[in-house]
Scaffold this active site. Structure first.
Site, PDB file in Angstrom:
ATOM      1  N   SER A  31     -95.120  21.069 121.744  1.00  0.00           N
ATOM      2  CA  SER A  31     -96.682  21.218 120.926  1.00  0.00           C
ATOM      3  C   SER A  31     -96.392  21.609 119.486  1.00  0.00           C
ATOM      4  O   SER A  31     -95.382  22.311 119.077  1.00  0.00           O
ATOM      5  CB  SER A  31     -97.266  22.469 121.687  1.00  0.00           C
TER       6      SER A  31
ATOM      7  N   ASP B 121    -102.010  24.634 127.706  1.00  0.00           N
ATOM      8  CA  ASP B 121    -101.028  23.917 127.206  1.00  0.00           C
ATOM      9  C   ASP B 121    -100.305  23.193 128.130  1.00  0.00           C
ATOM     10  O   ASP B 121     -99.181  22.405 127.941  1.00  0.00           O
ATOM     11  CB  ASP B 121    -100.170  25.062 126.527  1.00  0.00           C
TER      12      ASP B 121
ATOM     13  N   GLN C  29    -105.286  19.879 120.665  1.00  0.00           N
ATOM     14  CA  GLN C  29    -103.889  20.246 120.448  1.00  0.00           C
ATOM     15  C   GLN C  29    -103.143  18.818 119.814  1.00  0.00           C
ATOM     16  O   GLN C  29    -103.566  17.638 120.169  1.00  0.00           O
ATOM     17  CB  GLN C  29    -102.970  20.517 121.592  1.00  0.00           C
TER      18      GLN C  29
END
Length: 291
Positions: free
Chosen positions: A231, A206, A281
């Site tokens: 995110s 991430d 993502q």
């Protein structure tokens, strides 16, 4: 093992407070909220603690629901969805202040032989030839000192090396929506537990995945104040065994951005060219009002 790496391992070592209920500590990231990779990694730890040792994580799918409070503990509740002959499925929900902030579904599998192929590893320079995060960040006079220190503190446990300039290092001119970083833990891991290495890759995944979205538009990101982001969802597939304390190439690209959202997709390769992990993502990527 570095002190920073031991601190990270302690952060990921959850306290079990009841059957299928775990509690994790939290800490702030480079922005004043809980780092998304931390929540994803802790949720995977919680799910994995309820699975037989001979079953290994092969995929996860997750949603970031609310901003995490770094000053409060996070409680993880695990639901045992399925225990089959080959596959086990778990659902983990992270809760703070009585509200869910993150939800994860993960699948685990016993090892079996099968078909074997992979996409080839893209070209990339040897990580030993690239500047460390310390070397890069100390050279950016345009970044406020407190931003540099936050970046370095957040990545102290991870040796992360950009192949080219990161978005916040060189911005203003659009570049191809493609970014590469090499990473490994800052120190060797004594544990051979496959779940730990998968969890650490989840933690790192991430950190830089939406960089390629920023590159496509010449944006530097939150560090220079030209983008607001977070995110939204995250998915990973773990194809082959790997070690997080050995170099992994994180090859990332963005196929699309629209409607205040940007998509990043990536692959992690071992240094000898084995495709270990695939990642996708989507995140919020907003231009500040007034631009």
């Amino acid at each position: 093992m570095s002190e920073a790496l031991q601190d990270l391992l302690d952060l990921l070592d959850l306290e079990q407070i009841e059957e299928d209920i775990f509690r994790g500590r939290s800490r702030s990231a480079v922005v004043p909220r809980v780092f998304g990779g931390q929540v994803a990694a802790q949720a995977l730890v919680a799910a994995g603690r309820t699975v037989p040792a001979d079953r290994h994580a092969h995929s996860l799918h997750a949603y970031f629901l609310r901003m995490g409070d770094p000053g409060a503990p996070i409680v993880y509740t695990v639901e045992r969805i399925r225990d089959g002959r080959s596959f086990t499925t778990r659902r983990a929900v992270a809760v703070q202040h009585g509200r869910p902030i993150f939800a994860l579904s993960a699948s685990f599998q016993t090892y079996e032989d099968g078909l074997d192929h992979q996409a080839p590893m893209p070209p990339a320079p040897d990580p030993a030839t690239l500047p460390t995060s310390q070397e890069r960040l100390r050279g950016y006079d345009h970044l406020p000192p407190d931003v540099v220190e936050k970046f370095l503190e957040a990545r102290e446990a991870i040796d992360l090396r950009y192949v080219e300039e990161p978005p916040y290092g060189k911005y203003g001119t659009p570049r191809p929506p493609h970014s590469q970083v090499w990473f490994r833990t800052n120190g060797k891991l004594e544990q051979d537990d496959p779940l730990l290495h998968v969890v650490l890759a989840t933690y790192v995944s991430d950190m830089t995945l939406l960089d390629s979205v920023l590159l496509a538009h010449g944006r530097g990101g939150w560090a220079v104040g030209d983008v607001v982001g977070a995110s939204l969802d995250h998915a990973m597939w773990f194809h082959r065994p790997f070690r997080a304390d050995e170099w992994l190439l994180y090859d990332q690209e963005s196929p699309a951005a629209y409607g205040g959202r940007g998509l990043g997709q990536a692959r992690m390769y071992t240094q000898d060219g084995r495709l270990a992990v695939s990642v996708v993502q989507e995140g919020v990527v907003r231009v500040p009002r007034g631009e």
